[in-house]
Design an enzyme around this catalytic site. Structure first.
Site, PDB file in Angstrom:
ATOM      1  N   TYR A   6       0.847  -1.194   0.000  1.00  0.00           N
ATOM      2  CA  TYR A   6       0.000   0.000   0.000  1.00  0.00           C
ATOM      3  C   TYR A   6       0.883   1.246   0.000  1.00  0.00           C
ATOM      4  O   TYR A   6       1.632   1.491   0.942  1.00  0.00           O
ATOM      5  CB  TYR A   6      -0.942   0.016   1.209  1.00  0.00           C
ATOM      6  CG  TYR A   6      -1.944  -1.122   1.265  1.00  0.00           C
ATOM      7  CD1 TYR A   6      -2.071  -2.027   0.216  1.00  0.00           C
ATOM      8  CD2 TYR A   6      -2.770  -1.279   2.369  1.00  0.00           C
ATOM      9  CE1 TYR A   6      -2.993  -3.067   0.275  1.00  0.00           C
ATOM     10  CE2 TYR A   6      -3.700  -2.323   2.431  1.00  0.00           C
ATOM     11  CZ  TYR A   6      -3.798  -3.213   1.393  1.00  0.00           C
ATOM     12  OH  TYR A   6      -4.705  -4.244   1.456  1.00  0.00           O
TER      13      TYR A   6
ATOM     14  N   GLY B 101     -17.497  -3.124  -2.028  1.00  0.00           N
ATOM     15  CA  GLY B 101     -17.266  -3.189  -3.477  1.00  0.00           C
ATOM     16  C   GLY B 101     -16.465  -2.001  -3.964  1.00  0.00           C
ATOM     17  O   GLY B 101     -16.728  -1.442  -5.016  1.00  0.00           O
TER      18      GLY B 101
HETATM   19  P1  ATR Z   1     -11.303  -1.244  -0.032  1.00  0.00           P
HETATM   20  O1  ATR Z   1     -11.234  -2.493   0.751  1.00  0.00           O
HETATM   21  O2  ATR Z   1     -10.592  -1.390  -1.317  1.00  0.00           O
HETATM   22  O3  ATR Z   1     -10.946  -0.029   0.709  1.00  0.00           O
HETATM   23  P2  ATR Z   1     -14.222  -0.942   0.265  1.00  0.00           P
HETATM   24  O4  ATR Z   1     -14.019  -0.998   1.716  1.00  0.00           O
HETATM   25  O5  ATR Z   1     -15.163  -1.901  -0.361  1.00  0.00           O
HETATM   26  O6  ATR Z   1     -12.835  -1.133  -0.501  1.00  0.00           O
HETATM   27  O7  ATR Z   1     -14.648   0.507  -0.197  1.00  0.00           O
HETATM   28  C1  ATR Z   1     -13.847   1.631   0.003  1.00  0.00           C
HETATM   29  C2  ATR Z   1     -14.496   2.794  -0.696  1.00  0.00           C
HETATM   30  O8  ATR Z   1     -15.781   3.018  -0.101  1.00  0.00           O
HETATM   31  C3  ATR Z   1     -13.742   4.089  -0.573  1.00  0.00           C
HETATM   32  O9  ATR Z   1     -13.778   4.726  -1.822  1.00  0.00           O
HETATM   33  C4  ATR Z   1     -14.515   4.884   0.461  1.00  0.00           C
HETATM   34  O10 ATR Z   1     -14.466   6.264   0.184  1.00  0.00           O
HETATM   35  P3  ATR Z   1     -14.047   7.331   1.317  1.00  0.00           P
HETATM   36  O11 ATR Z   1     -12.592   7.157   1.531  1.00  0.00           O
HETATM   37  O12 ATR Z   1     -14.399   8.626   0.659  1.00  0.00           O
HETATM   38  O13 ATR Z   1     -14.879   7.039   2.524  1.00  0.00           O
HETATM   39  C5  ATR Z   1     -15.917   4.378   0.285  1.00  0.00           C
HETATM   40  N1  ATR Z   1     -16.691   4.406   1.540  1.00  0.00           N
HETATM   41  C6  ATR Z   1     -16.378   3.806   2.708  1.00  0.00           C
HETATM   42  N2  ATR Z   1     -17.339   3.992   3.621  1.00  0.00           N
HETATM   43  C7  ATR Z   1     -18.289   4.758   3.017  1.00  0.00           C
HETATM   44  C8  ATR Z   1     -19.520   5.300   3.429  1.00  0.00           C
HETATM   45  N3  ATR Z   1     -20.000   5.079   4.643  1.00  0.00           N
HETATM   46  N4  ATR Z   1     -20.215   6.057   2.530  1.00  0.00           N
HETATM   47  C9  ATR Z   1     -19.758   6.287   1.287  1.00  0.00           C
HETATM   48  N5  ATR Z   1     -18.592   5.777   0.820  1.00  0.00           N
HETATM   49  C10 ATR Z   1     -17.862   5.017   1.673  1.00  0.00           C
END
Ligand code: ATR
Length: 352
Positions: free
Chosen positions: A69, A219
């Site tokens: 990361y 997702g």
């Molecule tokens: P990863 O494991 O790759 O981080 P994820 O958890 O499925 O994937 O989703 C992460 C994404 O969801 C991020 O783009 C996050 O955006 P922010 O950094 O702007 O929050 C978004 N995300 C996470 N929680 C959210 C929520 N409660 N409402 C809207 N978007 C959200």
């Protein structure tokens, strides 16, 4: 009108046992991937440190990072955030095995020399004496899993890591690894639009008493925002490469989001909360690790722990998210997943 879960004042983060070796974590973790790039530019460090402190103070203590990361910079960020007495309040998970060379090329490495050097690197960047949970991020198909596990076992014996995990490993790789040293957790992509792991990997983990850590439970944001998510992608957002976000698939996949949103509206919660609640209802051996870079979203995600689903609601959600409801592979062609994670047998490897 039904009460809105967003409006509920209190939300608590329960604790759970992960695996059978004694690790205890918060029942929802925090994925740190998006803090250091990939989903657009890296986010400002002071804001991310505040977010990490807010998570700890709210009871989300299970942090998920990786040498990949950034690369490397996410561990450095977490290390900075954990200075000053925070380290003992958290369960720190990191991963090795996706190596980005100086030329930026990605290589999967699971040979013992790499495992050891990677662990030392992570300990240094995180500024800690031990890692709670150390995962093999992707399986090196050139090295028998027993050989990789042999080195991880030594790291446990030396106290550098406490527990061992695997990420994107097949059922047979999990079994072989577990025979060398108990695996505490398997990390896999599991969400309303990624359910293929339910067939073989989840049952294998349950049979062996291995904890399940669900990554990308939203997702990658699609289950939170739907197709409009792609309008927010900057030029360097890696999600532009994912098949499911391609226009020809998005048109189909948006129906799934619309159905999830409708159920969420009826329930008085957000689509994100519904997606997380569904994962939380999969069993007390499952810990989702949603990624966020925003305190307001973290708060909202914690409240998903209080969203109770009936068996009927779960069945309804599962009927609209069956395999053909989603178009496009999880990753682009060539990116390693559990489907291509078989390693050579020890005997064939020794003979070669
Ligand atoms: P990863 O494991 O790759 O981080 P994820 O958890 O499925 O994937 O989703 C992460 C994404 O969801 C991020 O783009 C996050 O955006 P922010 O950094 O702007 O929050 C978004 N995300 C996470 N929680 C959210 C929520 N409660 N409402 C809207 N978007 C959200």
């Amino acid at each position: 009108m039904r009460p809105s879960f967003n409006a509920m004042a209190t939300a608590s983060v329960r604790r759970m046992k992960l695996g059978s070796q004694g690790l205890e974590v918060s029942a929802q973790g925090l994925g740190c991937f998006g803090m250091s790039g990939f989903y657009g530019s890296p986010k400002p460090e002071p804001e991310m440190i505040s977010l990490i402190h807010h998570a700890i103070n709210s009871g989300v203590t299970f942090f998920d990072t990786s040498e990949a990361y950034g690369p490397l910079t996410n561990e450095i960020l977490l290390g900075k955030a954990l200075k000053g007495g925070m380290r003992e309040k958290v369960e720190l998970a990191t991963k090795f095995g996706i190596n980005h060379g100086d030329d930026g090329k990605m290589e999967i490495r699971g040979d013992p020399a790499y495992v050891r050097a990677a662990c030392e690197g992570s300990l240094n960047r995180l500024g800690v004496d031990y890692i709670d949970l150390y995962y093999q991020h992707r399986i090196d198909t050139r090295v028998p899993i027993e050989v990789t596990m042999g080195e991880l076992k030594k790291l446990v014996e030396e106290g550098k890591i406490k527990y061992i995990g695997l990420s994107e490993a097949s059922a047979s790789t999990i079994r072989r690894a577990h025979a060398v040293h108990p695996i505490t957790a398997v990390q896999l992509e599991w969400s309303l639009w990624a359910r293929d792991v339910e067939e073989e990997i989840v049952p294998t983990c349950r049979e062996l008493g291995i904890g399940i850590v669900a990554y990308s439970p939203l997702g990658r944001g699609f289950l939170s925002s739907g197709p409009k998510l792609i309008d927010s992608f900057s030029k360097d957002d890696v999600r532009q490469r994912f098949p499911r976000f391609q226009p020809e698939n998005l048109e189909h996949n948006k129906l799934l989001f619309e159905r999830v949103s409708e159920i969420a509206t009826k329930k008085g919660c957000t689509p994100s909360q519904l997606a997380l609640a569904w994962i939380h209802h999969q069993g007390d051996d499952v810990c989702p690790i949603p990624g966020t870079t925003k305190i307001e979203n973290l708060n909202q995600n914690i409240k998903a722990l209080s969203v109770k689903l009936t068996l009927q609601e779960i069945a309804e959600l599962e009927s609209i998210t069956s395999a053909d409801a989603v178009k496009g592979d999880r990753y682009w062609s060539g990116f390693p997943t559990y489907k291509e994670s078989e390693t050579p047998s020890l005997s064939s490897w020794r003979a070669s």
